[in-house]
Design a protein around this motif. Structure first.
Motif, PDB file in Angstrom:
ATOM      1  N   ASP A 141       0.804  -1.219   0.000  1.00 61.06           N
ATOM      2  CA  ASP A 141       0.000   0.000   0.000  1.00 61.06           C
ATOM      3  C   ASP A 141       0.839   1.272   0.000  1.00 61.06           C
ATOM      4  N   THR A 142       2.157   1.129   0.005  1.00 60.74           N
ATOM      5  CA  THR A 142       3.020   2.312  -0.142  1.00 60.74           C
ATOM      6  C   THR A 142       3.458   2.512  -1.585  1.00 60.74           C
ATOM      7  N   VAL A 143       3.096   1.586  -2.458  1.00 61.36           N
ATOM      8  CA  VAL A 143       3.624   1.533  -3.819  1.00 61.36           C
ATOM      9  C   VAL A 143       2.599   2.059  -4.813  1.00 61.36           C
ATOM     10  N   ALA A 144       3.072   2.706  -5.867  1.00 62.21           N
ATOM     11  CA  ALA A 144       2.223   3.160  -6.976  1.00 62.21           C
ATOM     12  C   ALA A 144       2.878   2.772  -8.289  1.00 62.21           C
ATOM     13  N   GLY A 145       2.062   2.594  -9.319  1.00 60.51           N
ATOM     14  CA  GLY A 145       2.583   2.269 -10.631  1.00 60.51           C
ATOM     15  C   GLY A 145       3.190   3.486 -11.316  1.00 60.51           C
ATOM     16  N   VAL A 146       4.129   3.233 -12.210  1.00 58.72           N
ATOM     17  CA  VAL A 146       4.756   4.287 -13.004  1.00 58.72           C
ATOM     18  C   VAL A 146       4.310   4.124 -14.448  1.00 58.72           C
ATOM     19  N   ARG A 295      -2.475   7.253  -3.903  1.00 60.33           N
ATOM     20  CA  ARG A 295      -2.713   8.669  -4.218  1.00 60.33           C
ATOM     21  C   ARG A 295      -1.692   9.212  -5.196  1.00 60.33           C
ATOM     22  N   LEU A 296      -0.567   8.535  -5.320  1.00 59.05           N
ATOM     23  CA  LEU A 296       0.464   9.018  -6.232  1.00 59.05           C
ATOM     24  C   LEU A 296       0.067   8.869  -7.698  1.00 59.05           C
ATOM     25  N   ASP A 297      -0.983   8.112  -7.992  1.00 54.97           N
ATOM     26  CA  ASP A 297      -1.454   8.009  -9.376  1.00 54.97           C
ATOM     27  C   ASP A 297      -1.789   9.391  -9.927  1.00 54.97           C
ATOM     28  N   ALA A 298      -2.437  10.228  -9.103  1.00 54.21           N
ATOM     29  CA  ALA A 298      -2.795  11.575  -9.544  1.00 54.21           C
ATOM     30  C   ALA A 298      -1.557  12.418  -9.807  1.00 54.21           C
ATOM     31  N   VAL A 299      -0.501  12.193  -9.034  1.00 52.53           N
ATOM     32  CA  VAL A 299       0.748  12.931  -9.215  1.00 52.53           C
ATOM     33  C   VAL A 299       1.412  12.524 -10.524  1.00 52.53           C
TER      34      VAL A 299
END
Length: 338
Positions: A141-146, A295-299
């Protein structure tokens, strides 16, 4: 976005993930080879950073082992190295708060798959420790896709800055109808705060030192202010006080006169606000966002693909820290472990 595995039942559930499948097949996984890391054994100046080998680690249930391509170099790393921030365990100490790479091992029940391009914030103050290393274990849950449109070097600069920008805008309750001034907007954090605030419908005044006008204009704010006296410049541009300030220039008490009564200020370096006054100061505490990786998806969607990035080899980490400490950078710094 992660590719979600199909739901399985019975004994197969226990065999999900790279390591688990090996155990279920009766294969004893070979220990991972050591990984290169940049570490220090006692706080001090940039010269205390050294390259060492550390165990790579193995992901548990709901975790991934990420083969790190790039680790961002942030001011927080300088503070950790200098002894100004807490760090987990004893030496060697590994700084680093943001990385990007590919999933090398998916732990049991992990929602990520081997080969996924990912980014994550890393916390030297957590048992997982910092990100200046060739591989890191991270909770899912700390990870986001690039996305494929971003290089892993650029992606490494996003997790910590992205979480910080989102926390700031949440604290300020950024929304349509508000006027928000962003000081120091030409830096890496400002390049995320400005477009994210615009996406929420706010009117944004982006302010920085003379010479940054072209960079600020590229971010698309409603108003650009480039002046030696940012306070006067913002007041003139806004036609009066503003609803909120994102104080990336760390002006602290000097910024209070441009905020309307009842307005808000986001502060980066722990300033708690004036003893008396009718403004609310929100001190940023980005580690709280660690388990909100999605949430980093939006970033990633708004990040500039061409953000200037300077890449350093691990043995040049001290030079990267010296550059960062000198200030005035208009490019991001990363260590390459590829």
């Amino acid at each position: 976005q992660p590719r979600l595995a199909r739901r399985r039942t019975g004994d197969l559930d226990a065999c999900r993930g790279t390591s688990a499948r090996a155990r279920c097949a009766g294969i004893r996984p070979r220990p991972a080879p050591p990984t290169t890391a940049v570490a220090f054994f006692a706080p001090g100046g940039p010269e205390v950073l050294t390259v060492i080998d550390l165990p790579a680690g193995e992901p548990g249930p709901g975790e991934t082992l990420i083969r790190v391509s790039a680790a961002a170099v942030h001011p927080a790393d300088v503070a950790v190295r200098a002894g100004g921030r807490p760090i987990e365990g004893g030496p060697p100490f590994v700084p680093g708060m943001a990385v990007a790479g590919t999933v090398e091992i998916a732990g049991e029940s992990s929602r990520w798959e081997v080969g996924d391009r990912v980014m994550t914030m890393t916390l030297p103050s957590s048992p997982y420790r910092g990100g200046y290393r060739g591989s890191v274990v991270a909770p899912d849950d700390t990870v986001a896709g690039v996305p494929d449109t971003l290089s892993l070097e650029v992606a490494a600069t996003l997790p910590m800055n992205g979480h910080t920008a989102l926390q700031i805008l949440d604290a300020l309750d950024a929304r349509a109808g508000m006027t928000i001034a962003v000081t120091g907007a030409a830096g890496a954090l400002g390049s995320l705060v400005v477009p994210l605030a615009l996406a929420r419908g706010a009117r944004v005044i982006a302010a920085a030192r003379p010479g940054d006008r072209e960079r600020l204009a590229e971010l698309g704010p409603d108003v650009v202010v480039c002046a030696d006296d940012l306070i006067a410049g913002i007041l003139t541009a806004a036609g009066g006080t503003v609803d909120a300030v994102v104080d990336l220039a760390v002006l602290d008490a000097d910024i209070v006169p441009i905020v309307r009564p009842g307005g808000r200020i986001a502060s980066l370096r722990g300033w708690r606000g004036p003893e008396a006054g009718d403004v609310t100061v929100h001190a940023v505490a980005v580690p709280r966002e660690w388990h909100r990786g999605g949430r980093l998806d939006a970033v990633a969607r708004i990040a500039a693909r061409d953000r200037p990035v300077e890449v350093f080899a691990p043995h040049d980490a001290a030079r990267a820290h010296r550059l960062l400490q000198a200030g005035g950078l208009r490019r991001s710094l990363v260590l390459s472990f590829a």
